[in-house]
Each structure stands twice: as structure tokens, then as C-alpha cells.
Design a protein around this motif. Structure first.
Motif, PDB file in Angstrom:
ATOM      1  N   SER A 123       0.849  -1.183   0.000  1.00 18.07           N
ATOM      2  CA  SER A 123       0.000   0.000   0.000  1.00 18.07           C
ATOM      3  C   SER A 123       0.889   1.239   0.000  1.00 18.07           C
ATOM      4  O   SER A 123       1.851   1.329   0.777  1.00 18.07           O
ATOM      5  N   TRP A 124       0.559   2.195  -0.881  1.00 13.97           N
ATOM      6  CA  TRP A 124       1.383   3.395  -1.038  1.00 13.97           C
ATOM      7  C   TRP A 124       0.516   4.627  -0.783  1.00 13.97           C
ATOM      8  O   TRP A 124      -0.462   4.882  -1.460  1.00 13.97           O
ATOM      9  N   GLY A 125       0.887   5.384   0.260  1.00 16.16           N
ATOM     10  CA  GLY A 125       0.206   6.634   0.548  1.00 16.16           C
ATOM     11  C   GLY A 125      -1.152   6.438   1.185  1.00 16.16           C
ATOM     12  O   GLY A 125      -1.472   5.389   1.744  1.00 16.16           O
ATOM     13  N   GLY A 126      -1.966   7.474   1.122  1.00 13.70           N
ATOM     14  CA  GLY A 126      -3.304   7.443   1.696  1.00 13.70           C
ATOM     15  C   GLY A 126      -3.532   8.541   2.709  1.00 13.70           C
ATOM     16  O   GLY A 126      -2.617   8.936   3.439  1.00 13.70           O
ATOM     17  N   LEU A 127      -4.755   9.028   2.742  1.00 16.07           N
ATOM     18  CA  LEU A 127      -5.142  10.113   3.649  1.00 16.07           C
ATOM     19  C   LEU A 127      -6.210   9.619   4.604  1.00 16.07           C
ATOM     20  O   LEU A 127      -6.938   8.666   4.308  1.00 16.07           O
TER      21      LEU A 127
ATOM     22  N   PRO B 196       1.023   6.569  10.082  1.00 14.63           N
ATOM     23  CA  PRO B 196       1.686   5.518  10.868  1.00 14.63           C
ATOM     24  C   PRO B 196       2.551   4.597  10.001  1.00 14.63           C
ATOM     25  O   PRO B 196       3.462   3.966  10.525  1.00 14.63           O
ATOM     26  N   PHE B 197       2.279   4.521   8.691  1.00 15.38           N
ATOM     27  CA  PHE B 197       3.135   3.753   7.794  1.00 15.38           C
ATOM     28  C   PHE B 197       4.367   4.586   7.461  1.00 15.38           C
ATOM     29  O   PHE B 197       4.234   5.677   6.897  1.00 15.38           O
ATOM     30  N   PRO B 198       5.575   4.134   7.793  1.00 14.07           N
ATOM     31  CA  PRO B 198       6.789   4.892   7.445  1.00 14.07           C
ATOM     32  C   PRO B 198       6.842   5.165   5.948  1.00 14.07           C
ATOM     33  O   PRO B 198       6.680   4.254   5.132  1.00 14.07           O
ATOM     34  N   GLN B 199       7.010   6.418   5.591  1.00 12.89           N
ATOM     35  CA  GLN B 199       7.078   6.872   4.200  1.00 12.89           C
ATOM     36  C   GLN B 199       5.816   6.499   3.408  1.00 12.89           C
ATOM     37  O   GLN B 199       5.824   6.471   2.180  1.00 12.89           O
TER      38      GLN B 199
ATOM     39  N   ILE C  63       2.956  -2.993   4.213  1.00 10.40           N
ATOM     40  CA  ILE C  63       3.173  -4.322   3.639  1.00 10.40           C
ATOM     41  C   ILE C  63       2.218  -5.303   4.313  1.00 10.40           C
ATOM     42  O   ILE C  63       2.242  -5.464   5.533  1.00 10.40           O
ATOM     43  N   PHE C  64       1.387  -5.955   3.511  1.00 16.92           N
ATOM     44  CA  PHE C  64       0.419  -6.917   4.031  1.00 16.92           C
ATOM     45  C   PHE C  64       0.697  -8.286   3.431  1.00 16.92           C
ATOM     46  O   PHE C  64       0.752  -8.440   2.204  1.00 16.92           O
TER      47      PHE C  64
ATOM     48  N   TRP D 104      -0.389  -7.778   8.722  1.00 12.86           N
ATOM     49  CA  TRP D 104       0.559  -6.743   8.323  1.00 12.86           C
ATOM     50  C   TRP D 104       1.969  -7.140   8.736  1.00 12.86           C
ATOM     51  O   TRP D 104       2.173  -7.835   9.730  1.00 12.86           O
ATOM     52  N   SER D 105       2.933  -6.685   7.957  1.00 13.01           N
ATOM     53  CA  SER D 105       4.340  -6.974   8.229  1.00 13.01           C
ATOM     54  C   SER D 105       5.127  -5.671   8.223  1.00 13.01           C
ATOM     55  O   SER D 105       4.740  -4.701   7.550  1.00 13.01           O
ATOM     56  N   ASN D 106       6.235  -5.635   8.943  1.00  9.57           N
ATOM     57  CA  ASN D 106       7.069  -4.435   8.958  1.00  9.57           C
ATOM     58  C   ASN D 106       8.252  -4.568   8.009  1.00  9.57           C
ATOM     59  O   ASN D 106       9.210  -3.793   8.088  1.00  9.57           O
ATOM     60  N   GLU D 107       8.187  -5.551   7.099  1.00 10.59           N
ATOM     61  CA  GLU D 107       9.304  -5.757   6.183  1.00 10.59           C
ATOM     62  C   GLU D 107       8.810  -6.369   4.880  1.00 10.59           C
ATOM     63  O   GLU D 107       7.919  -7.221   4.865  1.00 10.59           O
ATOM     64  N   TYR D 108       9.408  -5.903   3.775  1.00 15.98           N
ATOM     65  CA  TYR D 108       9.170  -6.526   2.475  1.00 15.98           C
ATOM     66  C   TYR D 108      10.169  -7.661   2.297  1.00 15.98           C
ATOM     67  O   TYR D 108      11.376  -7.479   2.468  1.00 15.98           O
TER      68      TYR D 108
END
Length: 560
Positions: free
Chosen positions: A352-356, A369-372, A376-377, A384-388
Motif C-alpha cells: 500500500s502506497w500513501g493514503g489520507l 503511521p506507515f513509514p514513508q 506491507i500486508f 501486516w508486516s514491517n518488512e518486504y
């Protein structure tokens, strides 16, 4: 005079990013939000195009247009907090757009940016089509697509923003959207139907049909290409609304309990009711899908908004095909977001990229809350995962989804029509189309790559035109019989020649009589001829000349 100064203010606000120290890739600590950008995955890289970004160092306005095309390497594992995002400059004359449509041509390693609305009221020009050619290393360059490769009808295609879009191996499709003064020189409001662009011929065409709403318009929906079902694959359209005016009495959100999809070659629309708990009505969600190792295809829906209810959503839903069954992972820890985009990467991960989050008073000024802006799901684990993970195993549907099929769920599907049932009866690789995806002229159904339907030579049966198993078996048996006949012919010919040689040796030249057996020969008195010398005997055929049995094709795969 007021109009003049208002124009000056707008120009200043739309000035180059350096005036306000805006960065396309802010430091992690400065980053706030991204929104309204688009994604294309080609090779080992994912590209992000358009949209806007907000950051803590911006003092004059909340959000700025992104002036570069961005990319991330998918061949290596990374964490969203420290991933390297590459910036690729754009031409100065390329207007900065948001909410545009992206058409991807993986065979040429390129994608196209079409439509969208200008950021911060920048002037709009005549419709143009920009092409980005990747370089295989996360970079690339932009150029204007040659007018010679497009049909004259290109100028008549309405440029819209917030349309649903999808790419097939042969064409790009853009469904609906809105035409405004920020998208078109002659805006037409909400656009009905869809346009499609043939990637081979360059022809653009328009069709006014759109079964998802009463007036055929669609705003903020998604379209997902599913290559595995039907003779040509299908494009599934999900969600969206017919207009964006929350106060309008005719506002109509698309119901997820019925799925609309189109054959991209025949351009025939179908619909099918779903089972399970469907998502609530929404637009500005994201959707992406993948084929599971067990033969199903799952489309993941994340987030979105409903202006009638004044809310943004944080949930994830999964639509599994061919069962048309919805499921919702439990205890998904996320935050509400809309105007984001997503794609499947690394086999089994939804990026997922971006979002408001417009549940807040100011969606652009809250820290994501998502860094940058990267989430990643894991689609197999449904968490959800904190790493690709670049080495992730192939996607396998979660046990909860697989058990539905294992328990006979397909037996209870109530098909909307026999035609829909036929589409999902056999997976595409079973009828031979998988090998023809890159060559539309070789398609089984005879349809051309402009989406024109083929002539109906089937007598209305609708059966696949692949070679029947009985014909294959008959061909194999026939081949064995032919080889046997050839072997018999060779044996018969050699046998006749041997007899002729024997007679010639016994008779010799005309008038010649062979001498009598020498005195004392056991057979002399019986008048019997002796055996031929060993050198004249006929040996067996070499062992490597016997016919080989043909394969039975039993290694072909079929969805069960």
C-alpha cells in the motif's frame, strides 16, 4: 483586478518545489502523507507516478505535487523505514498530475500516464499521452507518445481523473472518471462508459456502456485484470460512486454484493452475485489480486471512503474467484485511509502506497503511521508486516479461504447465467490461451486485438475450441498404426528381394544349371537345396527403430 491577484497567488502556490524546500522523498521524520499517486510494476521495480506529498518542512501549504517519478527495488528485501526510493526527473513541460490512469505494457517495459487533474490549478493543455520507458535498473525516461501511433479519435477521448483503470497484455482500459477544468479544455462532468487503447495498433475507442450504475458513470472505483479465467481473462470492476457530491440526491454507490466484469476482447459485460460478508459501499479504496497455488484468484480490497457517511475505512476484504465469496481477515491492525494505491509484490505481499485519513480535520497534516506511506500486508498469512521479503514463497490462499472450496463451496454457487458459469468452468491455461496472451491474433476464439468479437462458428454451444482429448488419443493410436504399417512394408520388401536373390543364385544366368551336390552330401540323394550361407541371412531390425508410444498429456493442470 481581484481576478488578477487571485491568479498571481495561484501561480505562486504552484511554483517549483524549491521555493518551499519541498522534497519528493522527505526524511522519514519529516514525512507526513502521500495521496492520489499511481503504481506500475515492471520487472524487479515498482514505480510511483504523480500525486502529492506533505511534510513537516512545508510552511506555506499543506501538500505539493511530486515532481519526480519514484521507484523501489523489489529484488532485495527492505523495511519501509529505511528503504531507498529512487527519484527520476520529469520533463519541465510535463504537467504534474494526480489521480491519473496508468496503462502498463510489460512486454515493452513501459507504462503510460493518461488523464488525471493538474495539481494546484496548473493550466491544462490539449490531451497528450506520456510514455515512460524503464531501463531495468529502477530508472528510465519520459517522452511524448508519437501521434502517428494513435488513431485520429484520440483527440475525442475524454480526459478524466479518478477513473478505474486496468491493463491487459493487449490493451489499456479506463472506466469512467470525472472531466473538469483541471482535466480538460472542454469539461463534460462525470463520464459514462469506458475507453480502451489497443497497445499494438495504437487505436483508441469509446464505449458508453457501464452496468455498475444507473447512468453508467463511475468515480473512484477500481479495476483488476484477472488473467486466469475465461478465454481472454476478465477485468473486475469494484466499488466507486456515480458522483462525488455527498449532498446530491442521486448519489449512487456501487454495491459490492454484485460484481461486474468484462471480457477485454469481446467487450461483453457480465455480473455475478457474491456470498459472504461484502465490504460496505465506498470509493477511493485500493485493489490488487494474485493467483493462488491452489488455482483460485483473490482480489484484496483495502480502505476507502464514503462521503455520504463521512468516514474513511481501515478494513481489508478478500474476494475469492471463482467462488465469488467475500471474507474479512480478523483483527487487522491498520489505520483509516483513502486516495491510496496498492499492488502485489514479491509473490504474496500487498504493498500500500500513501493514503489520507479524512476522519481527522486535516488529512494532509497528520503523520502517517506507515513509514514513508508504505504498508506491507502478507496475503497468505492475512497480517501486516514491517518488512518486504524479496524471497517470500509463492502466494497460497489462507486456509480459511481454501477450506471453503475443500468443503464443496463451489457446489452451492448460484450462477447468474450459464454464460457466466461457462467462463469460470475451466481455467485459461487449460484451453490453451495462456500461451497466446502476447499474440492476440492467435487467440482461440478468433477475436482480434482491438477487442472486436469473433464470428460465432460454434453453433451457440459456447464450448472451448481446444482439441478434444479423444482426438489427441486417436492421433496417438493412428501414429502407432502408421509406424507398424511402415515396418511391415519394409519387412515385406526385404523378404521379396531375398527370395529373388535365392532364385537367381539357384538358377544363375540363363541356361546355367547349378552343379549337383557333391558326392556324399546328406541331402544330395533327397535333392534338397542346402541352407543359404550365413552371410546371406536377414537380421532383425535395429532395436532403436521400434515405434515410440506418444505421451498422453496427463501432466496438464486443471483447477479442482
Amino acid at each position: 483586478m481581484d481576478v488578477f491577484w487571485a491568479r498571481v497567488v495561484l501561480v505562486l502556490l504552484a511554483a517549483p518545489s524549491a521555493v518551499f524546500s519541498q522534497r519528493d522523498v522527505p526524511n522519514v521524520d519529516d514525512f507526513m502523507r502521500r495521496g492520489s499517486s499511481r503504481i506500475s510494476v515492471i520487472g524487479d521495480y515498482i514505480y510511483f507516478e504523480g500525486g502529492e506529498v506533505s511534510q513537516g518542512t512545508a510552511n506555506y501549504r499543506m501538500n505539493d505535487p511530486v515532481n519526480s517519478t519514484l521507484s523501489i527495488d523489489l529484488s532485495r528485501s527492505w523495511r519501509p523505514s529505511d528503504v531507498e526510493i529512487q527519484e527520476i526527473p520529469k520533463p519541465r513541460e510535463m504537467i504534474r498530475m494526480t489521480k491519473q490512469s496508468i496503462i502498463t505494457n510489460t512486454s515493452s517495459g513501459s507504462f503510460y500516464s493518461w488523464g488525471g487533474h493538474s495539481s494546484w490549478f496548473a493550466d491544462i493543455e490539449a490531451p497528450v499521452l506520456w510514455r515512460f520507458d524503464t531501463d531495468g535498473e529502477g530508472g528510465g525516461s519520459w517522452s511524448l507518445e508519437s501521434a502517428g501511433s494513435r488513431s485520429s479519435s484520440f483527440v475525442d477521448i475524454e480526459r478524466t481523473h479518478s477513473a478505474a483503470y486496468a491493463s491487459t497484455p493487449d490493451a489499456g482500459f479506463v472506466f469512467g472518471g470525472q472531466s473538469t477544468t483541471l482535466t480538460s479544455l472542454e469539461p463534460r462532468g462525470y463520464v459514462a462508459g469506458y475507453s480502451y487503447w489497443n497497445l499494438t495498433t495504437g487505436e483508441w475507442n469509446v464505449d458508453s456502456s457501464g452496468p455498475y450504475t444507473d447512468d453508467g458513470t463511475l468515480y473512484g472505483g477500481t479495476a483488476t485484470y484477472v488473467p486466469t479465467f475465461g478465454p481472454n481473462g476478465i477485468i473486475v470492476v469494484l466499488g466507486g460512486v456515480n458522483n462525488f457530491e455527498a449532498e446530491a440526491s442521486d448519489t449512487e454507490y456501487v454495491d459490492f454484493r454484485t460484481v461486474h466484469f468484462i471480457d477485454p476482447v469481446t467487450r461483453r459485460w457480465y455480473s455475478q452475485p457474491t456470498t459472504g460478508g461484502a465490504p460496505s459501499a465506498r470509493h477511493y479504496h485500493c485493489a490488487a489480486g494474485a493467483e493462488s497455488t491452489n488455482g483460485t484468484f483473490e482480489i484484496f480490497i483495502y480502505g476507502g471512503a464514503n462521503r455520504l457517511l463521512d468516514t474513511d475505512y481501515r478494513d481489508i476484504y478478500v474476494l475469492s474467484l471463482p467462488g465469488f465469496v467475500w471474507s474479512q481477515p480478523a483483527n487487522i491492525n491498520s489505520v483509516p485511509r483513502s486516495e491510496h494505491t496498492c499492488a502485489v509484490v514479491g509473490n504474496r505481499q500487498l504493498l500500500s502506497w500513501g493514503g489520507l485519513d479524512f476522519n481527522d480535520d486535516d488529512g494532509w497534516r497528520s503523520h502517517d503511521p506507515f513509514p514513508q506511506g508504505l504498508g506491507i500486508f502478507d496475503m497468505s498469512a492475512l497480517e501486516w508486516s514491517n518488512e518486504y521479503d524479496a524471497e517470500a514463497r509463492p502466494y497460497e490462499a489462507h486456509q480459511r479461504i481454501r477450506s471453503w472450496y475443500d468443503d464443496g463451496g463451489m457446489d452451492n454457487v448460484q450462477w447468474s447465467s450459464s454464460d457466466v458459469e461457462q467462463l469460470f468452468a475451466v481455467r485459461q491455461e487449460d484451453n490453451g490461451n495462456q500461451d497466446n496472451q502476447d499474440n492476440p491474433d492467435d487467440r482461440q476464439d478468433g477475436g482480434d486485438n482491438q477487442g472486436n468479437p469473433p464470428p460465432d462458428n460454434s453453433g451457440g454451444s459456447g464450448e472451448s475450441s481446444s482439441v478434444p482429448v479423444g482426438a489427441i488419443a486417436g492421433g496417438a493410436v493412428g501414429g502407432v498404426v502408421v509406424l507398424a504399417l511402415l515396418a511391415f512394408g519394409v519387412w515385406f520388401f526385404l523378404r521379396r528381394r531375398r527370395r529373388a536373390q535365392q532364385q537367381q543364385q539357384q538358377q544363375g544366368p540363363q541356361g546355367y544349371k547349378p552343379p549337383p551336390y557333391y558326392s556324399g552330401h546328406p541331402e544330395a540323394e533327397a535333392g534338397k537345396p542346402s541352407e543359404l550361407p550365413a552371410a546371406h541371412a536377414i537380421s532383425e531390425l535395429p532395436a532403436n527403430t521400434y515405434p515410440v508410444e506418444l505421451g498422453d498429456g496427463s501432466d496438464g493442470r486443471r483447477w479442482a
